[in-house]
Design an enzyme around this catalytic site. Structure first.
Site, short mmCIF file in Angstrom:
data_model
loop_
_atom_site.label_atom_id
_atom_site.label_comp_id
_atom_site.label_asym_id
_atom_site.label_seq_id
_atom_site.Cartn_x
_atom_site.Cartn_y
_atom_site.Cartn_z
N ASP A 363 0.36 -1.51 -0.03
CA ASP A 363 -0.22 0.15 -0.04
C ASP A 363 0.50 1.42 -0.11
O ASP A 363 1.85 1.09 -1.03
CB ASP A 363 -1.05 -0.07 1.39
CG ASP A 363 -2.30 0.62 0.68
OD1 ASP A 363 -1.70 1.49 0.79
OD2 ASP A 363 -3.01 -0.21 0.51
N HIS A 406 -3.96 6.26 3.72
CA HIS A 406 -4.35 4.74 3.13
C HIS A 406 -3.60 3.55 4.06
O HIS A 406 -4.86 2.76 4.29
CB HIS A 406 -4.46 4.92 1.77
CG HIS A 406 -4.82 3.53 0.93
ND1 HIS A 406 -5.21 2.35 0.89
CD2 HIS A 406 -6.84 3.86 0.74
CE1 HIS A 406 -5.80 1.36 -0.17
NE2 HIS A 406 -7.01 2.56 0.31
N ASN A 510 -13.67 0.02 -6.63
CA ASN A 510 -14.81 1.30 -6.18
C ASN A 510 -15.70 1.21 -7.02
O ASN A 510 -16.47 2.92 -6.83
CB ASN A 510 -14.10 1.87 -4.78
CG ASN A 510 -13.76 1.80 -3.76
OD1 ASN A 510 -14.19 0.83 -3.52
ND2 ASN A 510 -13.39 2.41 -3.09
N SER A 592 -11.78 -1.53 -0.31
CA SER A 592 -10.16 -1.05 0.49
C SER A 592 -10.34 -1.41 1.76
O SER A 592 -9.22 -1.82 2.05
CB SER A 592 -9.53 -0.01 0.66
OG SER A 592 -8.51 0.51 -0.69
#
Length: 880
Positions: A363, A406, A510, A592
């Protein structure tokens, strides 16, 4: 004059493997418009520092306390004179905000504020309305920290005061439902709280100069004691008894501590002028707290604090639900995936488990010094810029160039430290983390090459860096993607990782597409879709007939959690205090957030059975033994094989290991565990399901405690399990909040589901409001704002419209500025961006007018503990 923007930001719940900027140029002039929605329980302090606040009304007097209807999530600001940004309250100060609300036993009042409490210190007080003058129930939470809370024990009307002891700060004030699992050690009752006028202190040293200063204070009547002071034992100090004498004593101590000219520290005289009608008993408690803090700030005492009579709650280490302070925000999604049952099975067996599994989070890196990662990180690395390797995965974000942290949020969902009193809980707290950063500091520029190298590294396989970790990962989490077929680099890396024994989990995407993003669409990857708090497919979640399963991802647009909070997944974050990075917490929504729930469950399986193979996991998933089936029977495109169930997963792993622990019977539970109807809804669905192992427990009845609330079966099997419809007859309810219960009776026990209903007066409009909000249109090619409009709430929403836009590609953001410092989207303030909160793909291609630019406003990521104001979006100039 307001300043120009420094930097725009681009936050992603699922990050693209490309820049989030792009394009530019001209074109015809277009008009953009839409509506900003906000949580129904949103509220704003009626006298913030924003001089343009609509309907501004002082709330600093006891008689003028601002009325609240709970549940409520309020944003506000307070300051002592000449502290904080210039604005409506700067010169005279706004040291106290007063509220009044009718509250029930079990409700918790929570105060969080954004500033460093060593410099800008806020306290929380609660006073029972109409209480006996001799022994009023007064609660206070006044530590030197950025979180204060009080728990209500007796039903009644209460006055709530937020007091700036020093400095200035934005704050969030939340009052939840009576059963929302908020943990708080401080209670409001006539037998708890502060002993008025008494302070417990211990002298810091026998230094002659310090002794002379203490003697000066004693001789001037600023304090008194019945026993000699000692550096080895505490002594009980007494304030002067008269109001005038107390004010003089506080002034003297303030001068000793910071000097009389220090305006950041509130004095008793400032409070008297701001709130002249405080009841004497409440005023005496506030003076006592100030007195103790003044003594502490003199530097003459090792500690000085009020003499408390406090009732404390306790939590057992390892028990579930955990004691982590923010678990109440996470409760809905942890209960949804069966965490209580999983922990009930694992905790008695924990002595036989010797290996902690490792989860690689590929990530944006993590906030390495976050307290919720202490002892949780096993190995880390970075692959950025075409394979450049580093032995650190620390998030390199700087102020104004945000990744939205994130990777920190994802890692916290997997394995935040748990069973302690701070922060959040992780799905698999016994797991260790292997954060691997594959994004540059602005969350852009990653490639399939970087991700493929990271997968190989996590699996302990040869890669371009020539480096491998000391141990391979058991699970890899990939909360990232791009809308394309699975690249060969991913196929190769995933195939080799699985052959090495690694379970690979990825977010489906998404964009509300009918196909999964890569790498979720690669063969052998466990692909995860997102559900909201109602166990419905989230509005943004990509669907696909080959989707593996689903997990909670949140969806503030179409769902609530039943507690007054937005439907978000709460976890670890980072923020900035000036140029200093600081740990924080907050909510995000997206696939996520769903994927790390599954990665955490896979880690639980590897904890229970380190030898479980990838093929065995595949077989269990395909047989529906790791999930609760949703929708049509069998696999479907919205939820795959169903909602991941941690309790089932742990049981299956143990069975394969040959472990035969005492079975933990399944338990009938209600999802959600509370229902919030707000002020509009009249019906809702309640799922009554069996979680955990086999059980003969059946449901015999579900009965409402209130005539206005009815419940009936919608799709229920012979054992009473299934979906119930709950209906509210609003016309029979009084104005205000109604708390009812649904009593679920089973063959083994009874439990209650809280029902919360808010009713407004006939003809009244929604009062949901976060104050004046600024909508900014940002040119995506330059990152600079080009248009702005300020709007106020109307019937609970913010309609907005901007004309004359000529840029070809834009981004749209909105936020409040209640402290009037020209920065939007600071921690604690209302914030949002199109198309949804914290969503990816925020670049909008303009080819004509758009009137559908609707999105949500929520308090941005909770609050942080930074000393200075957080970096955010700058408001455009409003004048020459």
């Amino acid at each position: 004059m307001r300043k120009q923007i420094l930097n725009a930001w681009c936050a992603g719940a699922v990050l693209l493997l490309a820049s989030c900027g792009g394009g530019g140029g001209g074109g015809g002039s277009v008009t953009l418009s839409g509506t900003l929605s906000l949580p129904e329980h949103a509220a704003v302090d009626s006298d913030t520092n924003d001089p343009n606040q609509a309907g501004r009304q002082p709330n600093n007097t006891f008689a003028g306390s601002q009325a609240l209807v709970s549940p409520v999530y309020l944003i506000g600001s307070v300051n002592v004179p000449q502290a904080g940004a210039a604005g409506a309250n700067y010169q005279a100060g706004d040291p106290i905000d007063g509220y009044v609300a009718d509250l029930q036993p079990g409700q918790v009042i929570e105060l969080e504020f954004t500033a460093n409490p060593l410099v800008n210190d806020l306290d929380l007080y609660v006073y029972a309305d109409g209480a006996s003058a001799n022994s009023p129930p007064i609660g206070q939470s006044s530590g030197v920290n950025a979180f204060e809370c009080l728990r209500i024990q007796t039903a009644g009307r209460y006055h709530v005061a937020v007091n700036a002891y020093a400095g200035a700060s934005i704050y969030n004030l939340r009052i939840g439902a009576p059963t929302d699992s908020s943990t708080c050690a401080n209670t409001v009752s006539s037998t708890s709280g502060v002993v008025p006028g008494e302070v417990v202190a211990r002298a810091l040293s026998n230094d002659p100069a310090a002794n002379r200063l203490r003697a000066k204070a004693l001789g001037a009547g600023a304090l008194s004691t019945a026993a000699p002071e000692s550096t080895s034992a505490p002594v009980l100090l007494h304030m002067p008894t008269g109001a005038a004498e107390r004010e003089a004593a506080l002034d003297q101590l303030q001068a000793l501590g910071h000097g009389a000219a220090d305006s950041r520290q509130a004095s008793a005289r400032v409070l008297s002028a701001a709130a002249p009608d405080l009841p004497p008993a409440l005023r005496e408690v506030i003076d006592t707290v100030h007195y103790a803090k003044h003594l502490q700030r003199t530097g003459l005492y090792a500690y000085a604090e009020p003499n408390y009579r406090v009732a404390l709650q306790s939590d057992l280490v390892g028990a579930y639900p955990p004691a982590d302070r923010l678990y109440s925000n996470q409760r809905w999604h942890f209960e949804m995936i069966g965490m209580p049952g999983a922990m009930a099975t694992l905790v008695p067996l924990r002595q036989q488990f010797t290996r902690r599994p490792i989860v690689a989070v590929i990530d944006t890196g993590i906030v390495s010094d976050h307290p919720d990662f202490t002892g949780q990180v096993a190995y880390e690395a970075s692959f950025t810029g075409g394979g450049t390797w580093s032995a650190s995965a620390d998030d390199p974000s700087s102020p104004g160039v945000a990744t939205a942290f994130h990777g920190t949020h994802v890692a916290g969902i997997v394995a935040a430290t748990t069973f302690e009193s701070t922060g959040v809980a992780g799905v698999a707290p016994m797991a260790r983390l292997m954060p691997i950063r594959v994004f540059a500091k602005d969350a852009t520029g990653s490639t399939t090459a970087d991700v493929a190298q990271a997968i190989l590294y996590a699996a302990g396989l040869a890669n371009a860096s020539g480096q491998i970790p000391g141990e391979r990962a058991d699970v890899i989490n990939l909360s990232l993607g791009s809308t394309r077929a699975c690249p060969a680099a991913y196929t190769d890396a995933v195939t080799r990782a699985r052959a090495a024994g690694v379970i690979v989990v990825a977010a489906s995407g998404n964009a509300a597409l009918t196909a999964r993003d890569a790498p979720a669409n690669c063969a052998g990857v466990v692909s995860v879709g997102a559900l909201d708090a109602r166990r419905q497919t989230a509005s943004y979640s990509n669907t696909d007939p080959q989707l593996s399963l689903a997990a909670p991802g949140g969806d503030p647009r179409q769902s609530t959690t039943g507690t007054g909070l937005p439907d978000l997944i709460y976890s670890t974050l980072g923020d900035f205090s000036g140029t200093t990075r600081v740990p924080s917490y907050g909510g995000k929504a997206g696939t996520s957030m769903a994927a790390p729930h599954v990665a955490g469950v896979m880690a639980l399986m590897r904890y229970a059975n380190p030898d479980i193979t990838v093929a065995q996991v595949d077989a269990l998933l395909g047989a529906g033994l790791l999930t609760d089936d949703l929708g049509a029977a069998g696999r479907d495109s919205g939820t795959g094989f169903g909602l991941v169930n941690a309790s089932k997963a742990v049981d299956e792993a143990l069975k394969l290991a040959g472990t035969n622990p005492t079975p933990v019977p399944g338990t009938v539970v209600a999802l959600p565990s509370s229902l919030d109807f707000g002020s509009v809804r009249t019906s809702a669905e309640l799922q009554v399901v069996l979680q955990g192992g086999a059980s003969t427990e059946t449901v015999t009845s579900v009965v409402s405690s209130a005539a206005a609330v009815t419940v009936g079966p919608q799709a229920v099997d012979p054992s009473g399990l299934g979906t119930y419809t709950v209906t509210v007859a609003r016309d029979t309810l009084p104005v205000g909040s109604t708390f009812a219960t649904l009593r679920v009776t089973t063959s083994a026990r009874q439990f209650d589901v809280q029902v919360i209903i808010t009713k407004t007066a006939a003809g009244a409009m929604s009062t949901a409001d976060f104050g004046r909000v600024y909508v900014l249109v940002v040119d995506a090619s330059t990152g600079n704002p080009i248009h702005q409009v300020a709007v106020n709430a109307t019937n609970g929403v913010y309609p907005w419209r901007i004309t004359g836009v000529t840029a070809a590609q834009v981004q749209i953001f909105a936020g409040s500025d209640i402290d009037n410092d020209t920065l939007l989207c600071q921690r604690g303030e209302a914030c949002g961006g199109f198309p949804q909160f914290d969503a990816a793909k925020t670049v909008i291609e303009l080819s004509g007018d758009r009137n559908d630019l609707n999105f949500d406003l929520v308090p941005y990521g909770g609050v942080n503990t930074g000393e200075e104001r957080a970096q955010g979006l700058k408001i455009l100039p409003t004048g020459p």
